[in-house]
Enzyme design. Structure first.
Site, mmCIF file in Angstrom:
data_model
loop_
_atom_site.group_PDB
_atom_site.id
_atom_site.type_symbol
_atom_site.label_atom_id
_atom_site.label_comp_id
_atom_site.label_asym_id
_atom_site.label_seq_id
_atom_site.Cartn_x
_atom_site.Cartn_y
_atom_site.Cartn_z
ATOM 1 N N ASP A 1 0.829 -1.196 0.000
ATOM 2 C CA ASP A 1 0.000 0.000 0.000
ATOM 3 C C ASP A 1 0.867 1.251 0.000
ATOM 4 O OD1 ASP A 1 -2.617 -1.328 2.167
ATOM 5 O OD2 ASP A 1 -2.024 -1.749 0.105
ATOM 6 N N SER B 1 -15.130 6.320 -3.287
ATOM 7 C CA SER B 1 -16.099 5.246 -3.525
ATOM 8 C C SER B 1 -15.691 4.045 -2.663
ATOM 9 C CB SER B 1 -16.142 4.876 -4.994
ATOM 10 O OG SER B 1 -14.860 4.500 -5.397
ATOM 11 N N LEU B 2 -16.466 3.000 -2.716
ATOM 12 C CA LEU B 2 -16.208 1.863 -1.835
ATOM 13 C C LEU B 2 -15.706 0.662 -2.611
ATOM 14 C CD1 LEU B 2 -19.508 2.101 0.220
ATOM 15 C CD2 LEU B 2 -17.219 2.357 1.185
ATOM 16 N N LYS C 1 -26.368 -0.486 2.296
ATOM 17 C CA LYS C 1 -25.825 0.258 1.158
ATOM 18 C C LYS C 1 -26.997 0.708 0.287
ATOM 19 C CE LYS C 1 -22.200 0.444 -2.255
ATOM 20 N NZ LYS C 1 -22.951 0.953 -3.401
ATOM 21 N N ARG D 1 -21.822 14.194 -6.543
ATOM 22 C CA ARG D 1 -20.492 13.628 -6.385
ATOM 23 C C ARG D 1 -19.614 13.933 -7.605
ATOM 24 N NH1 ARG D 1 -18.671 8.526 -7.775
ATOM 25 N NH2 ARG D 1 -16.919 7.768 -6.538
ATOM 26 N N LYS E 1 -17.783 0.080 8.187
ATOM 27 C CA LYS E 1 -16.788 1.152 8.290
ATOM 28 C C LYS E 1 -16.123 1.098 9.654
ATOM 29 C CE LYS E 1 -19.834 4.121 5.587
ATOM 30 N NZ LYS E 1 -20.789 5.241 5.629
ATOM 31 N N CYS F 1 -28.932 -19.162 -42.968
ATOM 32 C CA CYS F 1 -28.708 -19.344 -44.405
ATOM 33 C C CYS F 1 -29.546 -20.464 -44.993
ATOM 34 C CB CYS F 1 -27.235 -19.599 -44.677
ATOM 35 S SG CYS F 1 -26.671 -21.177 -44.045
ATOM 36 N N CYS G 1 -24.301 -25.504 -38.401
ATOM 37 C CA CYS G 1 -24.759 -25.150 -39.745
ATOM 38 C C CYS G 1 -23.729 -25.705 -40.724
ATOM 39 C CB CYS G 1 -24.828 -23.627 -39.868
ATOM 40 S SG CYS G 1 -24.888 -23.067 -41.568
ATOM 41 N N CYS H 1 -22.695 -19.164 -45.201
ATOM 42 C CA CYS H 1 -23.636 -18.704 -44.177
ATOM 43 C C CYS H 1 -23.190 -17.313 -43.711
ATOM 44 C CB CYS H 1 -23.660 -19.674 -43.004
ATOM 45 S SG CYS H 1 -24.738 -19.101 -41.676
HETATM 46 S S1 IVH Z 1 -19.843 5.689 2.396
HETATM 47 C C1 IVH Z 1 -16.144 6.390 2.226
HETATM 48 N N1 IVH Z 1 -22.122 4.547 3.042
HETATM 49 O O1 IVH Z 1 -21.909 3.914 -2.395
HETATM 50 C C2 IVH Z 1 -16.928 5.943 1.115
HETATM 51 N N2 IVH Z 1 -21.705 5.008 0.759
HETATM 52 O O2 IVH Z 1 -19.205 3.165 -3.708
HETATM 53 C C3 IVH Z 1 -18.025 6.863 0.832
HETATM 54 N N3 IVH Z 1 -23.505 4.386 -0.719
HETATM 55 O O3 IVH Z 1 -20.771 6.930 -3.665
HETATM 56 C C4 IVH Z 1 -19.337 6.304 0.835
HETATM 57 N N4 IVH Z 1 -24.869 3.626 0.816
HETATM 58 O O4 IVH Z 1 -23.247 6.698 -3.215
HETATM 59 C C5 IVH Z 1 -21.345 5.023 2.054
HETATM 60 N N5 IVH Z 1 -24.101 3.597 3.764
HETATM 61 C C6 IVH Z 1 -23.330 4.056 2.775
HETATM 62 C C7 IVH Z 1 -23.744 4.033 1.438
HETATM 63 C C8 IVH Z 1 -22.890 4.522 0.453
HETATM 64 C C9 IVH Z 1 -24.697 3.855 -0.466
HETATM 65 C C10 IVH Z 1 -22.994 4.719 -2.069
HETATM 66 C C11 IVH Z 1 -22.506 6.125 -2.196
HETATM 67 C C12 IVH Z 1 -21.091 6.049 -2.657
HETATM 68 C C13 IVH Z 1 -20.986 4.636 -3.149
HETATM 69 C C14 IVH Z 1 -19.599 4.145 -2.870
#
Ligand code: IVH
Length: 719
Positions: free
Chosen positions: A32, A81-82, A115, A136, A291, A411, A469, A475
């Site tokens: 990382d 994003s996640l 989610k 976003r 989280k 054909c 075929c 064909c």
């Molecule tokens: S946290 C730190 N919590 O999922 C990451 N996202 O792939 C920020 N989403 O763009 C997002 N439910 O639109 C978080 N309970 C939740 C969520 C959530 C839906 C969506 C959100 C984000 C996407 C991430």
């Protein structure tokens, strides 16, 4: 190109391939820290050379570009994003990575949330007053949709007074969504008015948010839940639990299904509980999110590839949906094989409209026995193709079973059954098999060797047949399919010959043979006159054809479309025979000695090169091509891994997994992903798991990181 630019491009490639390894393969090949360093360097270079930055740079990733219709707004902090997990193993790996990153000292609490399937937004409150709402966008820059956000009832325009004083600046992040019942009503109304219906609540929410007229947004039943925090000035928080309870006290909507878990097992329980409750939850969810609760730990963990290391989305498995079968057709592929396909009453599975579903082959068709008018259960996971899981026979007046067509639907040529078979050498006196072969050729050879008049050969058909075929190049489906494959990316890679252009040139008889593609430049003037073919596009087309004329041997072999010769087999053939001529002259015996090639594939190759049409076609084609270095190892060594079956596991360094794999493949090895008794050795890097155990159990030779270089230098004496 100067060295810095080269370095810049190199870093971009490294980041892209590492994102892939980390998120898709779950097998990172760099640490990382190394990743973060690369990203830092990328950003530094881009700061100094903003003119080099294109939308493809990993720094410009995440989501779509904001449309120009709204004013843009740069987020105070990037909206991430996640990463996704699909099973308990993925979740345990996520937890292990966190423990490792934090030095195994901490007891980790996770905040668990559904989610939401909606659109992410950022709401900015200044001294408790809603000042701005932003989409976003691409994660860095969003669109200012304040007027639209203000129309959403569940978004407070000013925060509620509570025992917690308001921060000077608070950025609330969350999801705009539409409840299931509201979504259905919305679509019903749209249908009645003859307007377009939305495929899913997420599209409806996102579309509604980006209306230029706030009155339209206001007419849509949008809702909001907070799921995070961005910038915050004038208030200190310690963990998510506290953030959300404070948010609630300020009147911000927070999901009732949220829960704090004190172990990863509790997280997995939470996933199952929410999954069981999913039907009854009033809004669409596609999984849950875990989280790390403590903000100090989140900070320590940081982020990678635009996603926090401290959070993960655990997705629900594929959805199953009922529909009705409207027809069952047979589609002809490039090899002439007819595939049964069910035409369905269009249904929405996991947010995608599905109206076709392949039934793969006659075996599957017989097993499922689907008939027009029957019900069917369709399953689809992520971007995986839809699968028919079950047929529910119609109760009354059920249609007749589907018959294999006698004529090709494209054909009209006769269809023929093809069988996979084995050949038995029989003793004619007692009718008992003496020996079994997987090709007629081998059986015949055995018979010749025995020189006995008491033996004969019997063909034994194995499984259910597949339909083909018999039209060959006559064909249209086979003919077009053959060229579509020839020009495709993994084959000759002629990107100027997209399907539409290709089919036009075939229909206008400019392309009758592979070689014709390379003579197109002689017809430049005529081509320019064709509809939708300007001077510029003909120029581009010819340029891309010219570029593809220098080709690596394995790609050329693959592009011919010989039955059963996929990418790997083509590579093995190129490595062994090193020229097209040698491959064409190869005997059956030569061929079956090649790694991975058995009698069946060898027979297909021999058949291909016995056909006079193919021989002339390849001969003409070769005149236009310059065939590149067939084997990257040629320079120094021969096929030193030939005959070895090698498996890889764990994090391999200093070379990446792909580098090692390519080296082994080009040296003639067969690289497998699983271990069996046939495996000659396992290359085990860091954090090797079950494969290592299995190799030990089977007594397979294990090569660790310290031995890797020696092994690569001299595999045979090493083993
Ligand atoms: S946290 C730190 N919590 O999922 C990451 N996202 O792939 C920020 N989403 O763009 C997002 N439910 O639109 C978080 N309970 C939740 C969520 C959530 C839906 C969506 C959100 C984000 C996407 C991430």
């Amino acid at each position: 190109m100067n060295n810095l630019k080269k370095r810049y491009i190199y870093i971009q490639e490294q980041i892209r391939s590492n994102d892939y390894e980390y998120y898709i393969l779950d097998r990172p090949s760099i640490s990382d820290h190394q990743y973060d360093e690369l990203f830092k360097e990328l950003k530094q270079i881009e700061l100094a050379h903003p003119d080099w930055v294109t939308s493809e740079s990993p720094s410009q990733r995440v989501g779509i570009k904001p449309s120009t219709d709204f004013a843009t707004f740069k987020h105070f902090k990037q909206m991430l994003s996640l990463a996704n997990a699909f099973n308990a193993d993925d979740i345990e790996n996520f937890h292990d990575r966190i423990l490792k990153n934090l030095g195994n000292k901490e007891q980790i609490e996770y905040f668990c949330e559904p989610k939401m399937d909606g659109a992410a937004v950022s709401l900015i409150y200044e001294r408790g007053i809603l000042a701005r709402g932003v989409t976003r966008g691409d994660g860095t820059i969003g669109e200012d949709i304040t007027s639209n956000i203000r129309t959403i009832r569940s978004v407070p325009l000013s925060l509620k007074e509570s025992q917690n004083s308001f921060p000077d600046l608070l950025e609330v992040r969350g999801e705009i969504f539409i409840q299931k019942s509201d979504f259905n009503a919305l679509n019903l109304r749209a249908k009645e008015k003859g307007e377009k219906v939305f495929a899913n609540p997420r599209n409806a929410a996102a579309g509604s948010l980006r209306q230029l007229d706030p009155a339209v947004t206001s007419s849509r039943p949008l809702a909001f839940f907070a799921h995070g925090i961005g910038a915050c000035q004038g208030h200190e928080f310690t963990d998510l639990e506290q953030i959300f309870s404070t948010f609630s006290s300020w009147g911000l909507p927070v999901n009732n299904y949220n829960k704090l878990a004190t172990s990863i097992d509790e997280c997995l329980h939470y996933f199952h509980d929410i999954e069981a409750a999913r039907e009854n939850i009033p809004f669409e969810i596609d999984g849950v999110v875990f989280k790390v609760n403590k903000l100090s730990l989140q900070k320590q963990l940081g982020e990678i590839a635009r996603s926090p290391r401290w959070a993960i989305a655990h997705k629900f498995p594929a959805e199953e949906v009922h529909t009705e079968i409207e027809a069952i057709d047979f589609q002809v592929g490039r090899t002439g094989i007819l595939t049964p396909v069910a035409k369905l009453k269009t249904i929405n599975v996991g947010g995608v409209n599905v109206s076709n579903c392949t039934l793969h082959n006659l075996d599957e068709l017989n097993r499922l026995d689907p008939r027009v008018g029957d019900g069917a259960v369709i399953k689809r996971a992520g971007d995986v193709i839809p699968k028919m899981v079950k047929v529910i026979p119609k109760k009354r007046n059920r249609a007749a079973a589907v018959q294999a067509p006698k004529k090709c639907p494209s054909c009209g040529s006769k269809t023929i059954f093809n069988f996979q078979a084995e050949w038995l050498v029989m003793n004619i006196n007692n009718s008992k098999p003496v020996k079994k072969f997987s090709s007629n050729y081998e059986a015949q050879k055995y018979l010749d060797d025995q020189q006995s008049s008491q033996l004969n050969i019997v063909e034994n058909r194995l499984n259910t047949p597949f339909l083909k075929c018999s039209g060959g190049n006559n064909c249209p489906e086979i003919f077009q399919g053959k060229f579509t494959h020839f020009v495709s990316r993994k084959a000759m890679d002629i990107d100027g010959l997209g399907q539409e252009i290709l089919y036009t040139l075939i229909n206008k008889k400019y392309i009758n043979d592979f070689a014709d593609i390379f003579s197109l430049k002689e017809h430049r003037a005529e081509l320019e006159k064709l509809e939708r073919f300007g001077q510029k596009s003909v120029e581009n087309l010819i340029q891309s054809i010219d570029q593809s004329a220098s080709v690596e041997l394995h790609k050329l072999i693959f592009s011919l479309g010989i039955e059963e010769v996929g990418e790997t087999t083509a590579r093995n053939l190129a490595n062994v025979f090193k020229s097209m001529e040698a491959l064409q002259n190869a005997t059956f015996q030569d061929l079956i000695e090649v790694s991975d090639i058995g009698p069946r594939v060898a027979t297909k190759i021999i058949d291909y090169f016995c056909n006079i049409e193919n021989i002339t076609s390849v001969k003409k084609l070769l005149r236009h091509l310059s065939i590149g270095n067939p084997n990257i190892n040629d320079v120094n060594e021969e096929m030193k891994f030939l005959g070895l079956q090698i498996a890889l596991t764990g994090k391999i360094s200093p070379m990446s997994r792909d580098e090692v794999k390519n080296l082994l493949l080009s040296g003639g090895a067969k690289v497998t992903s699983s271990i069996s008794k046939k495996t000659d050795c396992l290359i085990a890097g860091e954090n090797a798991g079950s494969k290592l155990e299995k190799a030990k159990a089977l007594g397979v030779r294990i090569i660790d990181a310290t031995e890797l270089t020696d092994f690569i230098n001299d595999p045979k004496t090493f083993l």
